[in-house]
Design an enzyme around this catalytic site. Structure first.
Site, mmCIF file in Angstrom:
data_model
loop_
_atom_site.group_PDB
_atom_site.id
_atom_site.type_symbol
_atom_site.label_atom_id
_atom_site.label_comp_id
_atom_site.label_asym_id
_atom_site.label_seq_id
_atom_site.Cartn_x
_atom_site.Cartn_y
_atom_site.Cartn_z
ATOM 1 C CG ASN A 131 8.890 -28.942 37.121
ATOM 2 O OD1 ASN A 131 9.135 -27.620 37.191
ATOM 3 N ND2 ASN A 131 7.389 -28.576 38.470
ATOM 4 C CB CYS A 132 12.132 -28.500 34.134
ATOM 5 S SG CYS A 132 13.973 -28.741 33.889
ATOM 6 N N PRO A 133 12.824 -31.927 33.647
ATOM 7 C CG PRO A 133 14.574 -33.124 32.370
ATOM 8 C CD PRO A 133 13.403 -33.050 34.114
#
Lengths: 203, 77
Positions: free
Chosen positions: B15-17
């Site tokens: 997931n981000c980042p």
């Protein structure tokens, strides 16, 4: 105006001069912008697990984008620079925090447990449990750990500064913190840096 | 995933980042002109990868979505 300037002014068409200047100015500005390395300054003041994410996510991402990054950790934010991270989360007095189970059947996971503050405050170890559940949720969702993001910041050469005053105030010793700290500084040292940065955030 | 890329990166489940951080790391090992193929499941990576390439000056050769998976090809410049 000197004699040369007078001669020059007479022989120049002002409209042409303006046109030349506009073009030249445009080109120079574009050149400048292309050569400019963006910079980010963050002031990190919170020491809980949830508040640890914004500064480290933004700093590591900016680093990946090639920006110059510096983060000033002050007050509780200093916890984020400890060698051993023991960051906890507190749902108490935080009605914005969803309380969901990271395991079990989907219908159970979808329930948002609205626990009254008085109950949260009264049960010993409630924060430990909430922290454990949050860590599990983070893992399940493929979100990076704080440790991982901090390493990414260091790899990207982000400068992590610690507030010297906080160290004295809370009776910390410098060897409790990671050796990669870029400096033990005060507000007077960080502000001139923040002044020059393109993005400055207080978290 | 494109098989003729110089290197591949599996960023599925991240997931981000993280996809961006891993992409950046993988790109540092490549020479100019070499390519990196990335697979990700984070829906945010579609916009993030465009922004990353624009900002870092690398070329986003292609990006596509297929059954919830996003594939990107980046050429290092």
């Amino acid at each position: 105006m000197g004699a040369t300037d007078k001669l020059l002014a007479q022989s120049l068409d002002p409209a042409l001069l303006d046109q030349w200047f506009d073009q030249r100015f445009e080109a120079k500005m574009a050149e400048r912008e292309a050569a400019h390395v963006p910079s980010l300054s963050i002031i990190a003041t919170k020491g809980t697990m949830d508040w640890a994410y914004p500064p480290f996510i933004l700093a590591s991402t900016a680093g990946a984008l090639g920006w110059d990054v510096s983060v000033f950790f002050t007050f509780y934010g200093l916890e984020l620079l400890k060698k051993d991270l023991h960051l906890e989360i507190s749902p108490l007095g935080n009605p914005g925090m969803p309380m969901k189970m990271p395991f079990g059947p989907q219908w159970l996971q979808d329930i948002n447990w609205k626990v009254p503050n008085v109950v949260m405050a009264g049960i010993p170890g409630f924060e430990k449990v909430a922290t454990g559940l949050m860590q599990q949720t983070v893992k399940n969702k493929g979100v990076a750990s704080i440790d991982e993001l901090r390493s990414a910041c260091l790899e990207a050469d982000a400068k992590l500064y610690a507030c010297q005053m906080t160290v004295d105030l809370f009776g910390y010793s410098q060897d409790e913190f990671i050796p990669e700290i870029a400096g033990w500084i005060g507000a007077a040292s960080f502000l001139p840096q923040a002044q020059k940065s393109d993005v400055c955030l207080f978290i | 995933m494109s098989t003729n890329a110089t290197q591949t990166l599996d960023a599925r489940g991240m997931n981000c980042p993280l996809p961006i951080l891993r992409t950046k790391k993988a790109l540092t090992d490549l020479a100019k002109g070499e390519t990196l193929a990335i697979t990700a499941t984070d829906p945010g990576s579609l916009k993030d990868m465009q922004a990353f390439c624009k900002q870092t000056g690398n070329e986003l050769v292609s990006s596509s979505e297929h059954q919830g998976e996003f594939e990107f090809l980046i050429r290092k410049s």
